[in-house]
Design a protein around this motif. Structure first.
Motif, PDB file in Angstrom:
ATOM      1  N   THR A  47      -2.544  31.722  31.789  1.00  0.00           N
ATOM      2  CA  THR A  47      -0.922  31.880  31.303  1.00  0.00           C
ATOM      3  C   THR A  47      -0.090  32.564  32.452  1.00  0.00           C
ATOM      4  O   THR A  47      -0.957  33.489  33.091  1.00  0.00           O
ATOM      5  CB  THR A  47      -1.035  32.572  29.855  1.00  0.00           C
ATOM      6  OG1 THR A  47       0.276  32.739  29.478  1.00  0.00           O
ATOM      7  CG2 THR A  47      -1.605  33.922  29.941  1.00  0.00           C
ATOM      8  N   ALA A  73      -1.190  22.644  29.702  1.00  0.00           N
ATOM      9  CA  ALA A  73      -1.638  23.592  30.970  1.00  0.00           C
ATOM     10  C   ALA A  73      -1.023  24.724  31.250  1.00  0.00           C
ATOM     11  O   ALA A  73       0.366  24.311  31.225  1.00  0.00           O
ATOM     12  CB  ALA A  73      -1.513  22.586  32.138  1.00  0.00           C
ATOM     13  N   GLY A  74      -1.388  25.819  31.379  1.00  0.00           N
ATOM     14  CA  GLY A  74      -0.843  27.043  31.701  1.00  0.00           C
ATOM     15  C   GLY A  74      -1.035  27.378  33.194  1.00  0.00           C
ATOM     16  O   GLY A  74      -2.082  26.962  33.824  1.00  0.00           O
ATOM     17  N   LEU A  75      -0.033  28.039  34.060  1.00  0.00           N
ATOM     18  CA  LEU A  75      -0.317  28.489  35.264  1.00  0.00           C
ATOM     19  C   LEU A  75       0.244  30.014  35.463  1.00  0.00           C
ATOM     20  O   LEU A  75       1.094  30.400  34.528  1.00  0.00           O
ATOM     21  CB  LEU A  75       0.718  27.911  36.109  1.00  0.00           C
ATOM     22  CG  LEU A  75       0.363  26.242  36.616  1.00  0.00           C
ATOM     23  CD1 LEU A  75       1.477  25.765  37.652  1.00  0.00           C
ATOM     24  CD2 LEU A  75      -0.955  26.022  37.008  1.00  0.00           C
TER      25      LEU A  75
ATOM     26  N   ILE B 338       9.267  24.932  32.793  1.00  0.00           N
ATOM     27  CA  ILE B 338       8.954  25.919  33.742  1.00  0.00           C
ATOM     28  C   ILE B 338       8.474  27.081  32.792  1.00  0.00           C
ATOM     29  O   ILE B 338       7.286  27.760  32.747  1.00  0.00           O
ATOM     30  CB  ILE B 338       9.968  26.464  34.684  1.00  0.00           C
ATOM     31  CG1 ILE B 338      10.351  25.204  35.519  1.00  0.00           C
ATOM     32  CG2 ILE B 338       9.554  27.717  35.186  1.00  0.00           C
ATOM     33  CD1 ILE B 338      11.673  25.613  36.548  1.00  0.00           C
ATOM     34  N   MET B 340       7.310  26.565  29.480  1.00  0.00           N
ATOM     35  CA  MET B 340       6.133  26.056  28.974  1.00  0.00           C
ATOM     36  C   MET B 340       5.009  26.281  29.819  1.00  0.00           C
ATOM     37  O   MET B 340       3.600  26.451  29.212  1.00  0.00           O
ATOM     38  CB  MET B 340       6.428  24.796  28.339  1.00  0.00           C
ATOM     39  CG  MET B 340       5.346  24.254  27.304  1.00  0.00           C
ATOM     40  SD  MET B 340       5.218  25.171  25.897  1.00  0.00           S
ATOM     41  CE  MET B 340       6.414  24.220  24.976  1.00  0.00           C
ATOM     42  N   THR B 341       5.156  25.881  31.173  1.00  0.00           N
ATOM     43  CA  THR B 341       4.088  26.109  31.920  1.00  0.00           C
ATOM     44  C   THR B 341       3.554  27.395  32.111  1.00  0.00           C
ATOM     45  O   THR B 341       2.563  27.806  32.340  1.00  0.00           O
ATOM     46  CB  THR B 341       4.586  25.583  33.362  1.00  0.00           C
ATOM     47  OG1 THR B 341       4.959  24.226  33.047  1.00  0.00           O
ATOM     48  CG2 THR B 341       3.496  25.492  34.511  1.00  0.00           C
ATOM     49  N   LEU B 342       4.366  28.460  32.300  1.00  0.00           N
ATOM     50  CA  LEU B 342       4.465  29.800  32.337  1.00  0.00           C
ATOM     51  C   LEU B 342       3.326  30.102  30.986  1.00  0.00           C
ATOM     52  O   LEU B 342       2.367  30.809  30.906  1.00  0.00           O
ATOM     53  CB  LEU B 342       5.451  30.524  32.229  1.00  0.00           C
ATOM     54  CG  LEU B 342       6.064  30.669  33.857  1.00  0.00           C
ATOM     55  CD1 LEU B 342       7.509  31.326  33.778  1.00  0.00           C
ATOM     56  CD2 LEU B 342       5.305  31.661  34.648  1.00  0.00           C
ATOM     57  N   LEU B 343       3.817  29.833  29.998  1.00  0.00           N
ATOM     58  CA  LEU B 343       2.957  30.123  28.642  1.00  0.00           C
ATOM     59  C   LEU B 343       1.907  29.591  28.683  1.00  0.00           C
ATOM     60  O   LEU B 343       0.854  30.332  28.311  1.00  0.00           O
ATOM     61  CB  LEU B 343       3.744  29.556  27.365  1.00  0.00           C
ATOM     62  CG  LEU B 343       5.256  30.225  26.828  1.00  0.00           C
ATOM     63  CD1 LEU B 343       6.073  29.455  25.967  1.00  0.00           C
ATOM     64  CD2 LEU B 343       5.003  31.699  26.227  1.00  0.00           C
ATOM     65  N   GLY B 344       1.722  27.984  28.878  1.00  0.00           N
ATOM     66  CA  GLY B 344       0.452  27.211  28.726  1.00  0.00           C
ATOM     67  C   GLY B 344       0.193  27.386  27.373  1.00  0.00           C
ATOM     68  O   GLY B 344       0.886  27.968  26.391  1.00  0.00           O
TER      69      GLY B 344
END
Lengths: 514, 450
Positions: A47, A73-75, B338, B340-344
């Motif tokens: 996360t 998927a998180g980054l 973006i 949502m990607t940060l949250l995961g």
């Protein structure tokens, strides 16, 4: 001038470039970096946010707690930054170069517009806060409405439509409501052959059948054919003016009168308003409704496909049918009318809340920056630039209709006759020259259309470079160098993509490999 | 003028090249009576600094959510958006690109859309999603029209607890088609009551979860009843953060899910621009409106992305298109993706749990005030509160004390006397204990002063 750094401009031998000898382990090529999907880089445990801990409590979800794995998927933050920065570098953008898409008006997007749209007092306010706490926001909406009404010479406006096509729907619904009020059940909307696809699609949504009006050999609406098509069953005409052939409809007032004479309404598609803003007021031409693409004429960023905004100006005859909400002003200040009052003729509501406020702010900043004087200059320079491109290329490419044109110029593919090169190939070769292609195969009234709109944002120097590139490509085409075109682009992040495959076997999302 | 690069000399040279003397000669097709002789009656151009100043003056007349205790929801929610999001969407390559019609030079936008579609499909529990709609309400209208195409039937039944403005938008969308829209009164919304209304003409039932008043329901039985009649369940989600805690519409049997995605990545912005979500089952994709991005390969066999299934769309099909829509919410979808990607998965679930925990805490505090009642047995991050006093007046008074206390139901149902004393209260991760205490003590004072 193009070759200051001694760059290679002779790209004839491109196909013979020894690609394999430059093979890299990573698949990257210098600054051209490949990038996987987030699902192939990250995982469900990673996360990029830190959130406060949640104390233990008894949930009140009524027994429908989500138990399944979502699969998101998180980054981490640096990975996210790198991923999207890499993706961004695979895009062409107006910040990078001339973007000659006809009827799209890809002009400079000033950053002051971004800045003021982010002021907390305008960005961080809720649409249903008490009206006493958003007086400045309502003032801004009212101010934009005033500018748009003044520029178009129209008495009323609907501010809520969220894009051009949404604005078309708003205008046609107002027309339908006005006709219903008169107790008339008309069934036909007329639209020229050169109309945007949204026009017939919109008319259908309002329950109308579309009848197409041919163009004359000069690219104008055929006035005689139009008059012949007019009758008691015609609800409206939808006309783009300036039209999509890049021409001002010189018979526009006569067309408006003829439509009004049979009791119909004149919907003007305002997609090409940039050519006449500050120079001509559609209200003076007999228009009853027109949408304004704020993302075109008034420079709100296209953002890779939105968000747009499409306020609609309305004539006195259509004003009572405008949708809610709208802003009113009294001694107590500004207020929003959000509900249809008893006996109201309004056709209803088009969207939750009040429309594209963030876009409204940007557009208003653009207008205020230019002012009345500057906006007329916008129109003039955009028209001047298009005519300059047309005049400079008329001996190389085939101009579809004699000029002068408005803010875009139309070519067709006759100059490619016998070369075996299609409009698409020619356009793709422009990518290798560092340009986004022009609008292709639209309008449908000429064969292999190429519609170029440079906008007022281009300098003469920039236009001369562009013209030079196109001349070079025309010369290569005429010299029979077909490979330069059929395989293009060679120098983009990807080569030509297989769109047929995508449509035949749609893969619309990532799924975990078996 | 700072945005216009042409110099006087340039203009003169260019006119000469074109072969005319004055720029107005290029406007020769404009009827002489219509070509303006004078500039329109608006102010002249301004410096950037002046523009900045004018907007600041307008902004200062508003009370921004972030500076005060804030509890408004009703379809638009204030969440914390990480700084990375706003930085990234302002990169010129994203901000100033057009719709990705030329995929070879638009892979950035396209790949992000592909990621967006995957995320939306995952959170809604559906198979596929499109590249977004204008907003949740217009997506809802489009879903009703889509259900008609997919079912070949014309009667849409709308739950009484669907967002009232979504109901109005759906009614407008179907006003001039020959669809029939059955709108239920506010108190008819539970699955059983809706099941009773399904008949052979029914194309779809539209429900919202959490509904407009904050209630959660399992709609599985409704889905079964609809499927037995070859009709469609449309589920609306106006607070997508709930999907990190609440069972997905897909798992309940929804066929079309529409959502307002603003909560992820996008600010309140006084109601727009937002981002409409639309997800569905694979077998219905060809009846779907809007843009959609798909995977393919390039001439060298490398993976890439393109806009696809365009034979549904207006620029190809014209009057036979599935919709007149021609844009999506581009940059707002990017912000969504973006964030949502940060949250995961981990962050998304945590965020949802945090919202719910805070809402439970405030609901209990408010319910403890004498005369105040929380109307919901269950909810996610928003609930309906009944006061012994007029709710709109109470909220005005709170605003005078710089507290944005919620949304009075009378703002949306002006003619419904029964709802005059009720308000919606939303609680997100941005609310602190101190914010809650201020709301509770001010409300208590108002109620006691009655």
């Amino acid at each position: 001038m193009l070759n200051k750094q001694g760059r290679q401009t002779d790209i004839v031998n491109l196909t013979e470039l020894p690609q394999d000898s430059f093979a890299t382990h990573s698949g990257n090529r210098g600054l051209e970096q490949d990038e996987l999907l987030i699902y192939e880089i990250g995982d469900t445990e990673r996360t990029g946010v830190d959130l406060e801990e949640v104390e233990n409590f008894e949930n009140r979800l009524g027994g429908i707690t989500r138990e399944d794995k979502i699969g998101l998927a998180g980054l981490s933050e640096p990975e996210t930054m790198r991923h999207y920065t890499r993706l961004s570098r695979m895009n062409y953008a107006i910040d990078m170069g001339l973007y000659p898409l006809g009827s799209c008006t890809m002009k400079h997007n000033p950053r002051i517009n971004e800045k003021v749209a982010r002021l907390p007092g305008l960005a961080d306010i809720h649409p249903l806060q008490p009206m006493s706490t958003v007086q400045g926001a309502l003032e801004a909406m009212d101010k934009l409405a005033h500018w748009l009404k003044t520029l178009t010479g129209m008495p009323a406006i609907a501010m809520s439509p969220k894009a051009g096509a949404h604005g078309e729907l708003c205008g046609l619904m107002a027309i339908r409501a006005a006709l219903d009020k008169r107790g008339e059940n008309r069934s036909i909307v007329l639209a020229p052959e050169s109309a945007h696809g949204t026009n017939p699609a919109t008319a259908t949504l309002c329950g109308y059948k579309v009848k197409s009006i041919p163009a004359t050999e000069n690219g104008h609406v055929d006035l005689e054919a139009l008059k012949e098509a007019l009758g008691p069953d015609v609800a409206a005409i939808m006309l783009t003016n300036p039209n999509t052939c890049g021409l001002f409809e010189r018979d526009v007032i006569e067309i408006a009168d003829a439509v009004h004479d049979i009791g119909g309404y004149f919907y003007c598609d305002g997609a090409n308003f940039n050519a006449i803003v500050g120079k001509v007021r559609p209200g003076d031409l007999g228009v009853d409704a027109m949408h304004i693409n704020l993302h075109k004429t008034f420079s709100t960023p296209h953002g890779g496909g939105g968000p747009g905004a499409g306020p609609v100006v309305l004539s006195e005859a259509l004003a009572p049918f405008a949708p809610v909400p709208y802003v009113v002003h009294s001694k107590q200040g500004f207020a929003l009318v959000e509900h249809m009052e008893d006996g109201s003729d309004s056709f209803g509501r088009m969207t939750a809340f009040h429309g594209q406020m963030g876009m409204n702010i940007r557009a208003l900043a653009f207008m205020m920056s230019h002012g009345s004087d500057g906006l007329a200059r916008v129109a003039e320079d955009s028209v001047l630039n298009a005519n300059y491109v047309m005049a400079s290329l008329q001996d190389d490419m085939t101009v579809s209709y004699p000029g002068p044109c408005m803010h875009e110029c139309l070519f067709d593919d006759r100059f490619l006759n016998g070369s075996g090169i299609a409009t698409l190939d020619f356009a793709k070769a422009m990518i290798d020259e560092g340009y986004h292609p022009m609008t292709m195969y639209f309008p449908l009234v000429v064969h292999g259309a190429m519609l170029i709109e440079p906008t007022e944002s281009e300098s003469k120097q920039s236009l001369d470079q562009f013209i030079g590139s196109l001349r070079h490509l025309v010369a290569e085409a005429k010299a029979g160098n077909t490979e330069l075109f059929s395989g293009a682009p060679y120098l983009a992040p990807l080569r030509r993509l297989d769109e047929t495959l995508a449509a035949r076997k749609p893969v619309l999302r990532w799924t975990k490999p078996e | 003028m700072r945005y216009l690069p042409l110099s006087h000399n340039d203009r003169t040279e260019m006119l000469a090249k074109i072969g005319v003397r004055h720029v107005n000669d290029l406007y020769k097709d404009v009827p002489a009576t219509a070509l303006l002789k004078e500039p329109v009656d608006l102010p002249d151009h301004m410096s950037e600094m002046q523009v900045d100043r004018d907007f600041r003056a307008m902004a200062e007349k508003n009370i921004p959510a972030g500076s005060h205790p804030f509890f408004c929801g009703a379809g638009a929610y204030r969440h914390y958006v990480p700084s990375t999001v706003d930085y990234m969407i302002q990169r010129g390559e994203f901000l100033t690109a057009y719709t990705p019609y030329q995929p070879e030079i638009s892979q950035g936008t396209l790949q992000a859309l592909y990621e967006f579609q995957t995320q939306v499909a995952q959170i809604t529990g559906m198979e596929v999603a499109n590249a977004s709609m204008y907003d949740g309400s217009t997506a809802c209208g489009e879903a009703v029209l889509m259900a008609r195409r997919a079912s070949r039937k014309k009667k849409a039944i709308l739950s009484g607890s669907l967002h009232p403005q979504y109901i109005e938008v759906a009614k407008t969308a179907t006003k001039y088609t020959d669809d029939v829209t059955v709108v239920n009164p506010v108190d008819i919304y539970d699955a059983d009551a809706l099941i009773d209304q399904i008949d052979d003409e029914t194309s779809c039932v539209v429900v919202q979860n959490p509904d407009f008043f904050g209630n959660l329901q399992d709609y599985s039985k409704l889905a079964e009843a609809l499927h037995a009649r070859k009709a469609i369940l449309v589920m609306v989600v106006t607070e997508v953060v709930s999907l990190g805690a609440v069972r997905s519409p897909g798992s309940m049997g929804a066929d079309i899910v529409v959502g307002e995605g603003q909560s992820i990545g996008n600010g309140l912005s006084f109601g727009g621009p937002y981002v409409g979500l639309l997800a569905t089952r694979q077998k219905l994709v060809r009846t779907m409106p809007g843009r959609v991005c798909g995977e393919t390969v390039d001439a060298d066999g490398k993976r890439g992305y393109v806009l696809t299934l365009s034979t549904r769309e207006q620029h190809i099909r014209r009057e036979k298109a599935t919709s007149n829509i021609c844009t999506n919410a581009g940059l707002c979808t990017l912000a969504f993706t973006i964030h949502m990607t940060l949250l995961g998965e981990k962050g998304f679930r945590h965020l949802a749990r945090l919202n719910h925990a805070k809402a439970v805490k405030l609901a209990d505090k408010l319910a403890a005030i004498d005369g105040v009642e929380v109307m919901n047995d269950n909810f996610f991050n928003e609930f309906t509160v009944s006061l012994p006093i007029d709710a709109a007046r109470a909220i005005e008074r709170l605003a005078e004390k710089q507290i944005l206390g919620g949304v009075p139901l009378s703002r949306l149902y002006p003619d419904n006397e029964k709802l005059k004393k009720q308000m919606l209260v939303a609680v997100t991760e941005t609310v602190t204990d101190g914010d809650m205490d201020r709301l509770v003590s001010e409300l208590k004072e108002q109620v006691n002063a009655k």
